[in-house]
Motif scaffolding. Sequence first.
Motif, PDB file in Angstrom:
ATOM      1  N   UNK A 131       0.831  -1.287  -0.117  1.00  0.00           N
ATOM      2  CA  UNK A 131      -0.015  -0.078   0.071  1.00  0.00           C
ATOM      3  C   UNK A 131       0.832   1.246  -0.135  1.00  0.00           C
ATOM      4  N   UNK A 132       0.388   2.267  -0.568  1.00  0.00           N
ATOM      5  CA  UNK A 132       1.065   3.516  -0.648  1.00  0.00           C
ATOM      6  C   UNK A 132       0.746   4.135   0.701  1.00  0.00           C
ATOM      7  N   UNK A 133       1.040   5.354   0.970  1.00  0.00           N
ATOM      8  CA  UNK A 133       0.822   6.183   2.337  1.00  0.00           C
ATOM      9  C   UNK A 133      -0.640   6.325   2.372  1.00  0.00           C
ATOM     10  N   UNK A 134      -1.057   6.959   1.234  1.00  0.00           N
ATOM     11  CA  UNK A 134      -2.392   6.950   1.417  1.00  0.00           C
ATOM     12  C   UNK A 134      -3.573   5.991   1.652  1.00  0.00           C
ATOM     13  N   UNK A 135      -3.010   4.598   1.145  1.00  0.00           N
ATOM     14  CA  UNK A 135      -3.882   3.544   1.414  1.00  0.00           C
ATOM     15  C   UNK A 135      -3.767   3.188   2.644  1.00  0.00           C
ATOM     16  N   UNK A 136      -2.522   3.196   3.228  1.00  0.00           N
ATOM     17  CA  UNK A 136      -2.380   2.778   4.655  1.00  0.00           C
ATOM     18  C   UNK A 136      -3.335   3.784   5.447  1.00  0.00           C
ATOM     19  N   UNK A 160      -0.984  12.079   3.906  1.00  0.00           N
ATOM     20  CA  UNK A 160      -0.976  11.172   2.639  1.00  0.00           C
ATOM     21  C   UNK A 160      -2.138  10.722   1.742  1.00  0.00           C
ATOM     22  N   UNK A 161      -3.209  11.592   2.056  1.00  0.00           N
ATOM     23  CA  UNK A 161      -4.244  11.391   1.033  1.00  0.00           C
ATOM     24  C   UNK A 161      -4.329  12.366   0.020  1.00  0.00           C
ATOM     25  N   UNK A 162      -4.612  12.125  -1.016  1.00  0.00           N
ATOM     26  CA  UNK A 162      -4.958  13.308  -2.030  1.00  0.00           C
ATOM     27  C   UNK A 162      -6.069  13.807  -1.641  1.00  0.00           C
ATOM     28  N   UNK A 163      -6.380  15.222  -2.250  1.00  0.00           N
ATOM     29  CA  UNK A 163      -7.536  16.218  -2.034  1.00  0.00           C
ATOM     30  C   UNK A 163      -8.800  15.403  -2.665  1.00  0.00           C
TER      31      UNK A 163
END
Length: 163
Positions: A131-136, A160-163
């Motif tokens: 997982x990417x940081x955002x998916x974690x 880590x989440x995209x807008x």
Amino acid sequence: MSDLIQVNNLTKTYGKQRGIRAVTFNIAEGEVFGFLGPNGAGKTTTIRTLMGFLKPTAGQATIGGLDCWSQATQIKRLVGYLPGEFSFDPNLTGAQILSYLGHLRGGVDQNNVRQLIERLDFDPSKRFHTYSRGNKQKIGLVQAFMHKPQLLILDEPTSGLDP
């Protein structure tokens, strides 16, 4: 509205290291409250003390009338918590992690878990280490919300989440 969180002169020291000093605030039920400040200001230390992970050096904090240190187990039933950083066995899938955490809570509504996964556009079939940081972060958000808590405590929830 009554105060859901009460913090009075909360202090946490680490020997000569700086922690938090005489923090006082109240948060009413239904209120949204955010900590703002530079790195090292004590935001995470305050949150970890509220969650009962750190014993305060002085002062007192309560959530729902429960003492954050001596009644930390009961508080965890009321609170959905997202730590600033977390890690799991890298070989477990997102689904396995969420299942494990749901069992720790004594069971959760799987329909709610599925809705959260869908809403966050999260693929629970992959292994944690892929997982990417955002998916974690999405795993962390699902686990924080999955038991429909009375209170959410989120440490850097958009990291880590995209807008």
